[in-house]
Design a protein around this motif. Structure first.
Motif, PDB file in Angstrom:
ATOM      1  N   ALA A 159     -10.047   4.967   1.650  1.00 48.75           N
ATOM      2  CA  ALA A 159     -10.065   6.406   2.330  1.00 48.75           C
ATOM      3  C   ALA A 159     -10.640   5.912   3.854  1.00 48.75           C
ATOM      4  CB  ALA A 159     -10.809   7.506   1.846  1.00 48.75           C
ATOM      5  N   ALA A 160     -11.348   4.880   4.157  1.00 44.70           N
ATOM      6  CA  ALA A 160     -11.660   4.372   5.266  1.00 44.70           C
ATOM      7  C   ALA A 160     -10.723   3.473   6.047  1.00 44.70           C
ATOM      8  CB  ALA A 160     -13.271   3.740   5.082  1.00 44.70           C
ATOM      9  N   GLY A 161      -9.776   3.137   5.350  1.00 45.63           N
ATOM     10  CA  GLY A 161      -8.711   2.315   6.101  1.00 45.63           C
ATOM     11  C   GLY A 161      -8.736   1.005   5.658  1.00 45.63           C
ATOM     12  N   LEU A 162      -9.668   0.711   4.564  1.00 43.78           N
ATOM     13  CA  LEU A 162      -9.725  -0.877   4.228  1.00 43.78           C
ATOM     14  C   LEU A 162      -8.615  -0.960   2.993  1.00 43.78           C
ATOM     15  CD1 LEU A 162     -11.600  -3.124   4.533  1.00 43.78           C
ATOM     16  CD2 LEU A 162     -13.144  -2.509   2.708  1.00 43.78           C
ATOM     17  N   ARG A 163      -7.840  -2.044   3.077  1.00 42.37           N
ATOM     18  CA  ARG A 163      -6.902  -2.306   2.476  1.00 42.37           C
ATOM     19  C   ARG A 163      -7.454  -2.999   1.429  1.00 42.37           C
ATOM     20  NH1 ARG A 163      -1.668  -1.191   3.030  1.00 42.37           N
ATOM     21  NH2 ARG A 163      -0.978  -2.903   1.693  1.00 42.37           N
ATOM     22  N   THR A 164      -7.708  -2.528   0.229  1.00 42.32           N
ATOM     23  CA  THR A 164      -8.338  -3.348  -0.823  1.00 42.32           C
ATOM     24  C   THR A 164      -8.075  -2.570  -2.060  1.00 42.32           C
ATOM     25  OG1 THR A 164     -10.458  -4.303  -2.078  1.00 42.32           O
ATOM     26  CG2 THR A 164     -10.725  -2.449  -0.486  1.00 42.32           C
ATOM     27  N   ASP A 165      -7.265  -3.041  -3.058  1.00 48.49           N
ATOM     28  CA  ASP A 165      -6.904  -2.622  -4.249  1.00 48.49           C
ATOM     29  C   ASP A 165      -6.431  -3.718  -5.176  1.00 48.49           C
ATOM     30  OD1 ASP A 165      -5.534  -1.337  -6.575  1.00 48.49           O
ATOM     31  OD2 ASP A 165      -5.203   0.513  -5.361  1.00 48.49           O
ATOM     32  N   VAL A 166      -7.106  -3.948  -6.313  1.00 53.46           N
ATOM     33  CA  VAL A 166      -7.200  -5.179  -7.248  1.00 53.46           C
ATOM     34  C   VAL A 166      -5.739  -5.204  -7.746  1.00 53.46           C
ATOM     35  CG1 VAL A 166      -7.938  -6.460  -9.192  1.00 53.46           C
ATOM     36  CG2 VAL A 166      -9.582  -5.160  -7.691  1.00 53.46           C
ATOM     37  N   ARG A 167      -4.936  -3.959  -7.983  1.00 51.68           N
ATOM     38  CA  ARG A 167      -3.654  -4.101  -8.493  1.00 51.68           C
ATOM     39  C   ARG A 167      -2.478  -4.594  -7.633  1.00 51.68           C
ATOM     40  NH1 ARG A 167      -3.052   2.395  -9.068  1.00 51.68           N
ATOM     41  NH2 ARG A 167      -4.465   2.630  -7.428  1.00 51.68           N
ATOM     42  N   ALA A 168      -3.159  -4.896  -6.447  1.00 60.08           N
ATOM     43  CA  ALA A 168      -2.118  -5.635  -5.487  1.00 60.08           C
ATOM     44  C   ALA A 168      -2.507  -7.113  -5.329  1.00 60.08           C
ATOM     45  CB  ALA A 168      -1.937  -5.148  -4.074  1.00 60.08           C
ATOM     46  N   GLU A 169      -3.824  -7.319  -6.039  1.00 59.17           N
ATOM     47  CA  GLU A 169      -4.424  -8.656  -5.703  1.00 59.17           C
ATOM     48  C   GLU A 169      -4.433  -9.531  -7.251  1.00 59.17           C
ATOM     49  OE1 GLU A 169      -8.316  -7.607  -4.192  1.00 59.17           O
ATOM     50  OE2 GLU A 169      -7.539  -6.705  -2.295  1.00 59.17           O
ATOM     51  N   GLN A 170      -3.926  -9.109  -8.046  1.00 60.77           N
ATOM     52  CA  GLN A 170      -3.881  -9.876  -9.414  1.00 60.77           C
ATOM     53  C   GLN A 170      -2.448  -9.846 -10.087  1.00 60.77           C
ATOM     54  OE1 GLN A 170      -3.529  -8.263 -12.751  1.00 60.77           O
ATOM     55  NE2 GLN A 170      -3.177  -6.383 -11.860  1.00 60.77           N
ATOM     56  N   SER A 171      -2.493 -11.000 -10.846  1.00 61.34           N
ATOM     57  CA  SER A 171      -1.124 -11.174 -11.478  1.00 61.34           C
ATOM     58  C   SER A 171      -0.897 -10.779 -12.995  1.00 61.34           C
ATOM     59  CB  SER A 171      -0.519 -12.345 -11.154  1.00 61.34           C
ATOM     60  OG  SER A 171      -1.345 -13.349 -11.600  1.00 61.34           O
ATOM     61  N   VAL A 172      -2.173 -10.402 -13.570  1.00 62.26           N
ATOM     62  CA  VAL A 172      -2.079 -10.335 -14.961  1.00 62.26           C
ATOM     63  C   VAL A 172      -1.543  -9.170 -15.420  1.00 62.26           C
ATOM     64  CG1 VAL A 172      -3.939 -10.290 -16.984  1.00 62.26           C
ATOM     65  CG2 VAL A 172      -4.696 -11.281 -14.729  1.00 62.26           C
ATOM     66  N   LEU A 173      -1.619  -8.030 -14.792  1.00 62.77           N
ATOM     67  CA  LEU A 173      -0.896  -6.954 -15.273  1.00 62.77           C
ATOM     68  C   LEU A 173       0.316  -6.573 -14.389  1.00 62.77           C
ATOM     69  CD1 LEU A 173      -3.791  -4.529 -15.913  1.00 62.77           C
ATOM     70  CD2 LEU A 173      -2.546  -5.618 -17.610  1.00 62.77           C
ATOM     71  N   PRO A 174       1.425  -6.176 -15.040  1.00 60.12           N
ATOM     72  CA  PRO A 174       2.849  -6.057 -14.508  1.00 60.12           C
ATOM     73  C   PRO A 174       2.764  -4.963 -12.976  1.00 60.12           C
ATOM     74  CG  PRO A 174       2.738  -5.040 -16.450  1.00 60.12           C
ATOM     75  CD  PRO A 174       1.428  -5.559 -16.117  1.00 60.12           C
ATOM     76  N   TYR A 175       1.832  -5.076 -12.321  1.00 65.38           N
ATOM     77  CA  TYR A 175       1.774  -3.907 -11.360  1.00 65.38           C
ATOM     78  C   TYR A 175       3.181  -4.325 -10.240  1.00 65.38           C
ATOM     79  CZ  TYR A 175      -2.209  -1.386 -12.911  1.00 65.38           C
ATOM     80  OH  TYR A 175      -2.818  -0.628 -13.471  1.00 65.38           O
ATOM     81  N   SER A 176       3.465  -5.505 -10.027  1.00 62.73           N
ATOM     82  CA  SER A 176       4.422  -5.788  -9.048  1.00 62.73           C
ATOM     83  C   SER A 176       5.878  -5.515  -9.600  1.00 62.73           C
ATOM     84  CB  SER A 176       4.654  -7.223  -8.617  1.00 62.73           C
ATOM     85  OG  SER A 176       4.839  -8.111  -9.828  1.00 62.73           O
ATOM     86  N   GLU A 177       5.874  -5.316 -11.055  1.00 66.11           N
ATOM     87  CA  GLU A 177       7.073  -4.739 -11.527  1.00 66.11           C
ATOM     88  C   GLU A 177       7.471  -3.307 -11.851  1.00 66.11           C
ATOM     89  OE1 GLU A 177       7.397  -6.889 -15.361  1.00 66.11           O
ATOM     90  OE2 GLU A 177       6.526  -8.602 -14.370  1.00 66.11           O
TER      91      GLU A 177
END
Lengths: 113, 361
Positions: B221-239
């Motif tokens: 909400a403060a504009g900081l781009r941080t979300d583990v879903r975009a930073e890990q490959s274990v779960l298939p979030y990119s798919e």
């Protein structure tokens, strides 16, 4: 995870060189009782990167006092307070009692407690 | 001359139904300093998991750390252990795990919005949102057998599969829920008493959010781009079409805005998971005992959840470390309170969506 060993004496200098608040997110501090002392670990994740975690660690004897990283990373005081209560490790400027009351089991994660 | 007053809030308080105590120093109505005491109900979960329970029993224990993100806790532990016992997890199991994490996010964000409505005096809306939350929890019950504290994730996969009937029930449920969510979003974005008056209240800058290691919706909400879903490959979030939601302002309005948009994201990802759900087994055979150390980071509803495990080839772990998002968020919360009006404290607190159950693990 990339592990980088340092020493209590060099730790703060290493951190000042490594830690850039716009690049690294401080995850937490961890402690392990090795039977001869503590292994103290500091975890960092890189913003906008994939699976990039760095762990700085050092070994410290039970009785030694280690530097606090809070002057560099203000939010670290909570993690340090937790390690002081759970392991009985001594960290400069961090007092006991943040998480455990005086009548609780003391240093519950220390071997033999 | 301004009058200084010290005001305790908690450890039991109507605006904060969890065991944490804040002590506010105020001058007239303005908060000048804050102390937070989080050490009320330490439950010794880390010790229990390295002394009383075998490593295969631990997912059931850590699911009880928090009733709101039980899946994320048991899944984080499981994913960490799976790195040090070399077990192959089927794609189907990983998809089903992700499905549950996103449903968990939906009901958790709804709870936060319900509390925000309640604090603003919108009791009917509070009831309505809690009713919508019940719908999501009903879907979770269809999948796992439980409404809360699901023992769905286990080392090697998941305990229950879903069939086409359950998949249809989930899709139908989301079809019902989505227009209602849109109504709630409309209210939260345009109603003065509920949201617009909170623009600029309880704000944190992007720089301070980074400096204090803020996480989850509080940071985004403060504009900081941080979300583990975009930073890990274990779960298939990119798919499954994950897109990070980031806002500006860092205030109560922005935090709720992020949560509302994230709920739309979660609905989209759940649909994508069900559409692309791979065939295959849901549970792999687990052999051996954990040896070595591993860590995992997952994006819980409140931000990054961290698990560290170390095993020495015995049935009991040598060390397990849990770092929860609320624990990390406390320094940022304390900073945000400074300079605010004391009357805004309940609304600011609700917008943090704190979970002391997680913190006092």
């Amino acid at each position: 995870m990339q592990k980088i060993e340092t020493s209590p004496a060099n730790f703060m200098a290493d951190m000042e060189q490594f830690y850039d608040v716009s690049i690294w997110h401080f995850i937490t501090i961890n402690c392990l009782d090795t039977g001869e002392g503590f292994e103290v670990q500091y975890f960092f994740a890189k913003y906008d990167s994939f699976d990039e975690v760095v762990c700085y660690f050092f070994y410290s004897p039970y009785e030694a006092s280690i530097p606090s990283i809070a002057p560099l990373i203000p939010s670290a005081y909570l993690g340090e307070g937790e390690m002081v209560d759970m392991f009985g490790i001594q960290i400069d400027g961090i007092e006991k009692g943040m998480f455990l009351d005086a009548d609780s089991l003391q240093t519950p994660l220390r071997r033999g407690s | 001359m301004r009058k200084s007053i010290s005001i305790p809030l908690g450890s039991q308080h109507i605006a904060l139904l969890e065991p944490v105590r804040f002590r506010f120093e105020t001058q007239n109505e303005t908060i000048t300093n804050v102390e937070a005491d989080v050490g009320y109900v330490h439950r010794g979960v880390e010790r229990a998991c390295t002394s009383h329970f075998e490593f295969k029993q631990v997912p059931t224990v850590v699911a009880r750390v928090c009733g709101l993100c039980a899946i994320t806790h048991s899944l984080s532990y499981t994913l960490a252990v799976e790195q040090i016992i070399s077990v192959e997890i089927s794609s189907r199991a990983q998809y089903l795990r992700t499905l549950m994490v996103e449903l968990d996010r939906l009901h958790s964000h709804l709870l936060c919005l319900a509390h925000t409505a309640e604090n603003a005096g919108f009791e009917a809306l509070f009831m309505q949102i809690m009713g919508e939350r019940e719908l999501i929890m009903g879907l979770q019950e269809q999948i796992t057998g439980n409404r809360v504290q699901f023992d769905f994730v286990t080392i090697g996969g998941v305990n229950r599969d879903i069939d086409s009937q359950i998949a249809k029930t989930i899709l139908d449920g989301l079809e019902t829920f989505e227009p209602r969510l849109e109504e709630i979003r409309e209210l939260f974005e345009n109603n003065w008493s509920l949201s617009l008056k909170y623009k600029g209240v309880g704000a944190i800058s992007k720089e301070n959010a980074a400096k204090l290691n803020a996480l989850g919706p509080l940071a985004r909400a403060a504009g900081l781009r941080t979300d583990v879903r975009a930073e890990q490959s274990v779960l298939p979030y990119s798919e499954i079409g994950f897109e990070m939601v980031v806002a500006q302002g860092g205030d109560i309005y922005a935090r709720n805005h992020v949560r509302l948009l994230e709920m739309h994201q979660s609905i989209k990802m759940v649909r994508n998971i069900l559409e692309a759900l791979p065939e295959g087994e849901i549970l792999s055979k687990v052999r051996g005992k954990p040896e070595g150390e591993a860590l995992i980071r997952l994006e819980a509803p409140r931000g990054e959840l961290f698990y560290y495990v170390k095993g020495n080839k015995s049935t009991t772990l040598e060390r397990m470390r849990i770092k929860t998002p609320t624990f990390s968020g406390i320094p940022a919360m304390v900073e945000i309170f400074k300079g605010q009006e004391y009357g805004d404290v309940p609304a600011i607190l609700a917008s943090f969506d704190p979970c002391m159950s997680c913190t006092a693990k």
